[in-house]
Scaffold this motif. Structure first.
Motif, mmCIF file in Angstrom:
data_model
loop_
_atom_site.group_PDB
_atom_site.id
_atom_site.type_symbol
_atom_site.label_atom_id
_atom_site.label_comp_id
_atom_site.label_asym_id
_atom_site.label_seq_id
_atom_site.Cartn_x
_atom_site.Cartn_y
_atom_site.Cartn_z
ATOM 1 N N ALA A 177 42.571 35.475 46.097
ATOM 2 C CA ALA A 177 41.183 35.133 45.758
ATOM 3 C C ALA A 177 40.883 33.655 46.000
ATOM 4 O O ALA A 177 41.705 32.779 45.726
ATOM 5 C CB ALA A 177 40.899 35.488 44.307
ATOM 6 N N LYS A 178 39.678 33.389 46.492
ATOM 7 C CA LYS A 178 39.202 32.033 46.717
ATOM 8 C C LYS A 178 37.813 31.886 46.099
ATOM 9 O O LYS A 178 36.999 32.810 46.150
ATOM 10 C CB LYS A 178 39.116 31.713 48.212
ATOM 11 N N ASP A 179 37.545 30.711 45.524
ATOM 12 C CA ASP A 179 36.244 30.469 44.911
ATOM 13 C C ASP A 179 36.061 28.969 44.737
ATOM 14 O O ASP A 179 37.048 28.223 44.652
ATOM 15 C CB ASP A 179 36.166 31.179 43.551
ATOM 16 N N ILE A 180 34.800 28.533 44.659
ATOM 17 C CA ILE A 180 34.541 27.105 44.445
ATOM 18 C C ILE A 180 34.838 26.710 43.000
ATOM 19 O O ILE A 180 35.032 25.533 42.702
ATOM 20 C CB ILE A 180 33.089 26.730 44.810
ATOM 21 N N SER A 181 34.849 27.689 42.096
ATOM 22 C CA SER A 181 35.164 27.446 40.684
ATOM 23 C C SER A 181 36.564 27.948 40.360
ATOM 24 O O SER A 181 37.173 28.682 41.141
ATOM 25 C CB SER A 181 34.138 28.148 39.785
ATOM 26 N N ASP A 182 37.085 27.535 39.199
ATOM 27 C CA ASP A 182 38.389 28.025 38.763
ATOM 28 C C ASP A 182 38.346 29.532 38.564
ATOM 29 O O ASP A 182 37.313 30.093 38.191
ATOM 30 C CB ASP A 182 38.797 27.356 37.451
ATOM 31 N N ILE A 183 39.486 30.177 38.804
ATOM 32 C CA ILE A 183 39.566 31.642 38.729
ATOM 33 C C ILE A 183 40.520 32.057 37.618
ATOM 34 O O ILE A 183 41.573 31.434 37.400
ATOM 35 C CB ILE A 183 40.032 32.233 40.074
ATOM 36 N N ILE A 184 40.169 33.138 36.923
ATOM 37 C CA ILE A 184 41.047 33.792 35.972
ATOM 38 C C ILE A 184 41.038 35.282 36.320
ATOM 39 O O ILE A 184 40.028 35.797 36.798
ATOM 40 C CB ILE A 184 40.591 33.524 34.524
ATOM 41 N N VAL A 185 42.173 35.951 36.135
ATOM 42 C CA VAL A 185 42.339 37.314 36.648
ATOM 43 C C VAL A 185 42.358 38.327 35.507
ATOM 44 O O VAL A 185 43.251 38.302 34.652
ATOM 45 C CB VAL A 185 43.632 37.439 37.480
ATOM 46 N N LYS A 186 41.372 39.204 35.504
ATOM 47 C CA LYS A 186 41.321 40.279 34.512
ATOM 48 C C LYS A 186 42.298 41.362 34.953
ATOM 49 O O LYS A 186 42.051 42.096 35.911
ATOM 50 C CB LYS A 186 39.904 40.838 34.396
ATOM 51 N N THR A 187 43.414 41.452 34.253
ATOM 52 C CA THR A 187 44.537 42.288 34.666
ATOM 53 C C THR A 187 44.698 43.472 33.712
ATOM 54 O O THR A 187 44.752 43.293 32.495
ATOM 55 C CB THR A 187 45.835 41.451 34.679
ATOM 56 N N THR A 188 44.769 44.663 34.265
ATOM 57 C CA THR A 188 44.960 45.862 33.463
ATOM 58 C C THR A 188 46.241 46.566 33.898
ATOM 59 O O THR A 188 46.395 46.909 35.068
ATOM 60 C CB THR A 188 43.775 46.833 33.606
ATOM 61 N N LYS A 196 49.304 54.476 27.827
ATOM 62 C CA LYS A 196 48.914 53.218 27.196
ATOM 63 C C LYS A 196 48.428 52.225 28.241
ATOM 64 O O LYS A 196 49.076 52.034 29.272
ATOM 65 C CB LYS A 196 50.089 52.627 26.414
ATOM 66 N N GLU A 197 47.304 51.577 27.943
ATOM 67 C CA GLU A 197 46.687 50.657 28.896
ATOM 68 C C GLU A 197 46.308 49.370 28.176
ATOM 69 O O GLU A 197 45.762 49.400 27.074
ATOM 70 C CB GLU A 197 45.453 51.330 29.500
ATOM 71 N N THR A 198 46.613 48.226 28.785
ATOM 72 C CA THR A 198 46.305 46.921 28.189
ATOM 73 C C THR A 198 45.603 46.052 29.218
ATOM 74 O O THR A 198 46.021 45.989 30.379
ATOM 75 C CB THR A 198 47.592 46.222 27.710
ATOM 76 N N THR A 199 44.542 45.368 28.779
ATOM 77 C CA THR A 199 43.799 44.465 29.647
ATOM 78 C C THR A 199 43.874 43.049 29.090
ATOM 79 O O THR A 199 43.709 42.837 27.878
ATOM 80 C CB THR A 199 42.323 44.898 29.769
ATOM 81 N N TYR A 200 44.127 42.089 29.969
ATOM 82 C CA TYR A 200 44.255 40.697 29.546
ATOM 83 C C TYR A 200 43.897 39.789 30.716
ATOM 84 O O TYR A 200 44.154 40.129 31.869
ATOM 85 C CB TYR A 200 45.693 40.417 29.074
ATOM 86 N N TYR A 201 43.292 38.635 30.413
ATOM 87 C CA TYR A 201 42.940 37.661 31.444
ATOM 88 C C TYR A 201 44.111 36.700 31.671
ATOM 89 O O TYR A 201 44.554 36.019 30.743
ATOM 90 C CB TYR A 201 41.702 36.866 31.046
ATOM 91 N N ILE A 202 44.601 36.659 32.896
ATOM 92 C CA ILE A 202 45.741 35.816 33.253
ATOM 93 C C ILE A 202 45.276 34.685 34.166
ATOM 94 O O ILE A 202 44.558 34.914 35.151
ATOM 95 C CB ILE A 202 46.823 36.633 33.983
ATOM 96 N N GLU A 203 45.697 33.482 33.866
ATOM 97 C CA GLU A 203 45.433 32.364 34.774
ATOM 98 C C GLU A 203 46.490 32.390 35.876
ATOM 99 O O GLU A 203 47.692 32.327 35.586
ATOM 100 C CB GLU A 203 45.475 31.039 34.029
ATOM 101 N N PRO A 204 46.075 32.494 37.140
ATOM 102 C CA PRO A 204 47.062 32.515 38.226
ATOM 103 C C PRO A 204 47.761 31.170 38.365
ATOM 104 O O PRO A 204 47.210 30.133 37.967
ATOM 105 C CB PRO A 204 46.216 32.843 39.460
ATOM 106 N N GLU A 205 48.945 31.191 38.906
ATOM 107 C CA GLU A 205 49.688 29.961 39.199
ATOM 108 C C GLU A 205 49.617 29.741 40.702
ATOM 109 O O GLU A 205 50.475 30.211 41.449
ATOM 110 C CB GLU A 205 51.119 30.077 38.694
#
Length: 263
Positions: A177-188, A196-205
């Motif tokens: 992913a590319k963007d002019i703003s910082d990105i955070i990844v909604k990961t499920t 069982k399913e879990t969703t969490y926002y991960i900051e990419p490295e």
């Protein structure tokens, strides 16, 4: 036999107690962090506040026990909780949206009221090597562009590292992913066997997305099952979301038999 069973249960409890005590000795007992990490934000910025360990109570009490807002001089803007995600290992987070528009040129500081005495809501400045208030300067831009993907994420490697208090275990995926703003990844992540399913926002490295947990905390825990599936939706710091489409990515958890690479 009864005595043996009791002794065995007692031993198990003692091991569990000392293991927990050791974890808390080597890991912090609380902590709050906020996305985005920079000093400047767009006029339509959103925020993701994460609570670790005891600080998870703060996240769950936002705007009931703990008012959260931005302040610039005598201007005060309430932050509304639009989503709460509960991780699987000592992490809980809230997505926050300003109730009113942010004014360009102003510096806003984020405040959380009625925090417990042990709580410290600051962030570390690597330049000054000191802790400071969580403040942002608003720039002129308003970002309405969604993150762009050159391709779908791919599994890169598995990592499994054992520490004194437990393992750090991750499956690492590419971040296209590319963007002019910082990105955070909604990961499920879903376990197909249990449902069982879990969703969490991960900051990419950088160009990598790490799915799993560290020694002290993490969004996802792999249980006895071997097979999992994951999807990624990419959100920038203005709240623009590029949602996942198509089938999820199937993967297996790292194991001692896996040909893994250390982190």
């Amino acid at each position: 036999k009864t005595l043996y069973t009791l002794m065995k249960q007692l031993l198990t409890l003692l091991i569990g107690f000392f293991w927990t005590a050791t974890v808390y000795a080597d890991c912090a007992g609380a902590g709050l962090s906020v996305f985005p990490n920079g000093k400047s934000i767009n006029q339509n910025s959103i925020f993701v506040l994460t609570g670790y360990a005891e600080s998870q109570h703060v996240i769950l009490g936002l705007n009931t026990k703990h008012a959260i807002y931005l302040k610039s001089g005598n201007k005060k803007i309430k932050l509304q909780v639009t989503e709460v995600c509960v991780g699987q290992f000592y992490l809980t987070q809230a997505v926050l949206k300003p109730e009113n528009a942010l004014e360009p040129g102003l510096e806003y500081t984020m405040f959380i009221d009625s925090l417990p005495e042990y709580e410290r809501f600051e962030r570390y400045n690597r330049t000054t090597q000191e802790y400071e208030q969580v403040s942002y300067t608003v720039v002129e831009e308003i970002d309405h562009e969604k993150p762009q993907l050159s391709e779908k994420p791919k599994e890169l490697k598995k990592t499994l590292v054992y520490y004194g208090c437990g393992p750090s275990i991750h499956v690492v995926f590419s971040n296209p992913a590319k963007d002019i703003s910082d990105i955070i990844v909604k990961t499920t992540v879903k376990n197909p066997e249990t449902g069982k399913e879990t969703t969490y926002y991960i900051e990419p490295e950088g160009d990598k997305i790490k799915v799993g947990h560290g020694m002290c905390s993490g969004a996802f825990v792999f249980d006895e099952s071997k097979h999992y599936e994951v999807e990624f939706s990419f959100m920038d710091s203005a709240g623009n979301l590029t949602a996942w489409t198509g089938d999820r990515i199937m993967f297996t958890k790292p194991t001692e038999q896996t040909d893994y690479k250390d982190e």
